[in-house]
Design a protein around this motif. Structure first.
Motif, PDB file in Angstrom:
ATOM      1  N   ASN A 144       0.862  -1.176   0.000  1.00  0.00           N
ATOM      2  CA  ASN A 144       0.000   0.000   0.000  1.00  0.00           C
ATOM      3  C   ASN A 144       0.902   1.231   0.000  1.00  0.00           C
ATOM      4  O   ASN A 144       1.517   1.560   1.022  1.00  0.00           O
ATOM      5  N   LYS A 145       0.983   1.904  -1.136  1.00  0.00           N
ATOM      6  CA  LYS A 145       1.888   3.053  -1.285  1.00  0.00           C
ATOM      7  C   LYS A 145       1.566   4.166  -0.299  1.00  0.00           C
ATOM      8  O   LYS A 145       2.470   4.812   0.251  1.00  0.00           O
ATOM      9  N   LYS A 146       0.296   4.391  -0.040  1.00  0.00           N
ATOM     10  CA  LYS A 146      -0.120   5.460   0.870  1.00  0.00           C
ATOM     11  C   LYS A 146       0.341   5.183   2.296  1.00  0.00           C
ATOM     12  O   LYS A 146       0.882   6.078   2.976  1.00  0.00           O
ATOM     13  N   ASP A 176      -3.867   3.025  -4.592  1.00  0.00           N
ATOM     14  CA  ASP A 176      -2.634   3.055  -3.802  1.00  0.00           C
ATOM     15  C   ASP A 176      -1.861   1.744  -3.886  1.00  0.00           C
ATOM     16  O   ASP A 176      -0.873   1.562  -3.171  1.00  0.00           O
TER      17      ASP A 176
END
Length: 449
Positions: free
Chosen positions: A166-168, A300
């Protein structure tokens, strides 16, 4: 229909180029002409309740329209498939024509002479598509389904273990990207991302008892640390080695930062937690990309290769191939081959991908346009080319009970019932006795790496 015509004309095009011709001739190979003797026949295909088979079943009417051959899909849960196919063969029921094999089942089918090797069909110019291009399948997949020097099936529904993140969540916790090593994941990421009060965990590992425990959990922490199941030449189990102990000990350290009860969770539960934003990272099959992309974290979602271990990158490897039953009549075998050949062809790879399937065709998986649309393709290809071994799980005739023992002890070790070294010693002794007493050492297939 355009896709079928493209497939039907593909062989004709390659043949014409070799002859220096500029237009189709009556002698050029086409699917429709090859299928003419089998029009009206029904081919029964074993499938699974998974995205690749749903995509295949959706596209099957195109084959039926072009050939006049009817296709009947019979889908099973993975856990029931080998039993259903084995019963089909031992009872000589001839219920199935297209046989599905996991990468750990080929030895069973070939030793019993239940399936027809691929070269039998390639030698028949009437049904062998000149454009089949076996070399377009990634080498690791050709090797995985080669037994005794013979390719016994064509790869379909082909997986690579990947790291989804999850990039966020990573950015919010000060990380510019995912970890590149397992040590980084444990020491730098896991503790910082661990916040049960907010239902947030840095990583989770599907570990449900059964094949998930064996293939996805236990084995994932064996190869990257230099551990191996056995030394086939010495006929000796090696799960009590220092490397194996180190890898499984690392898994135990990682479990401390996972959601409670993770050892009971299967793929669906872990993917769901990831999709709900409760996990920062998971290692899962490439086949789950469409599911995660369609979840609430879709925008994300990041995907890359699995982390490296002390002994290098060895990522989870799993998937299937389609074979032709040797028990059905020759004419039925040929009709079945035409379907398998069509389904796994270069021309069908793109529509399969676009409908949610995962394929092992290099021409499609490295296509720039598809790579841009499906970000999981590049790390999947990287994994197959540099981080996969075809015998990630042993290819032996006695695999089902072998795997059951690994699953049982692997689960008990993960649950803390046994200290790692003691649990592995017990498992090693159990497997050694089993391999010795059954003569299973003589069935070991060692695919080319």
């Amino acid at each position: 229909m355009q896709r079928v015509l493209k497939y039907a004309l593909a062989g004709a095009t390659s043949a014409l180029v070799g002859l220096g011709a500029s237009a189709p001739t009556a002698h050029a190979w086409t699917l429709a002409q090859a299928a003419a003797p089998y029009k009206g026949m029904t081919v029964t295909v074993v499938g699974l309740d998974r995205p690749s088979y749903k995509a295949a079943e959706k596209l099957t009417p195109e084959f039926e329209k072009e050939t006049g051959i009817h296709v009947k899909w019979v889908n099973y849960p993975y856990e029931n498939t080998l039993k259903a196919e084995t019963l089909n063969f031992v009872s000589h029921s001839r219920q199935f024509d297209a046989i599905l094999t996991d990468v750990v089942w080929p030895v069973d089918f070939t030793r019993a002479h239940w399936v027809v090797p691929v070269d039998h069909f390639l030698a028949d110019k009437a049904i062998a598509d000149p454009d089949i291009d076996i070399g377009d399948f990634f080498p690791v997949w050709r090797h995985a389904f080669t037994v005794g020097g013979k390719l016994i099936g064509l790869p379909f529904d082909s997986y690579a273990g990947l790291l989804y993140y999850n990039k966020k969540i990573l950015k919010e916790h000060g990380f510019s990207g995912p970890p590149t090593t397992w040590t980084q994941l444990l020491n730098d990421y896991a503790a910082k991302l661990y916040d049960p009060s907010k239902n947030l965990y840095g990583y989770a590992l599907q570990s449900a008892r059964g094949e998930t425990q064996t293939a996805d959990s236990f084995t994932r922490f064996l190869w990257p640390w230099g551990g191996r199941y056995f030394d086939a030449k010495a006929k000796k189990m090696t799960l009590d080695s220092k490397a194996a102990i180190a890898g499984e000990t690392f898994r135990q350290e990682l479990v401390k930062y996972m959601p409670k009860g993770i050892i009971a969770d299967d793929h669906s539960q872990v993917v769901q937690l990831m999709g709900q934003g409760q996990l920062a990272m998971i290692t899962e099959w490439s086949a789950f990309y469409p599911t995660l992309k369609a979840s609430s974290i879709g925008n994300d979602l990041g995907v890359t290769v699995e982390p490296k271990g002390p002994n290098g990158r060895y990522s989870a490897f799993g998937g299937f191939a389609y074979m032709v039953s040797a028990q059905v009549p020759a004419k039925e075998q040929n009709a079945t081959w035409l379907f398998i050949q069509w389904l796994t062809s270069k021309a069908m790879a793109q529509p399969l991908i676009e409908n949610g399937a995962v394929v092992a065709r290099k021409s499609a998986d490295t296509d720039p346009a598809l790579d841009a649309k499906y970000p999981y393709l590049k790390p999947m290809v990287e994994t197959w080319e540099n981080g996969s071994v075809p015998d990630w799980r042993p290819q032996i005739a006695c695999y089902p009970y072998f795997s059951e023992l690994v699953s049982d002890y692997g689960s008990e070790i993960e649950a803390g019932k046994y200290p790692v070294a003691k649990g592995l010693k017990l498992l090693n002794a159990k497997l050694q006795h089993y391999m010795n007493s059954t003569g299973c050492w003589n069935s070991v297939n060692l695919p080319k790496r």
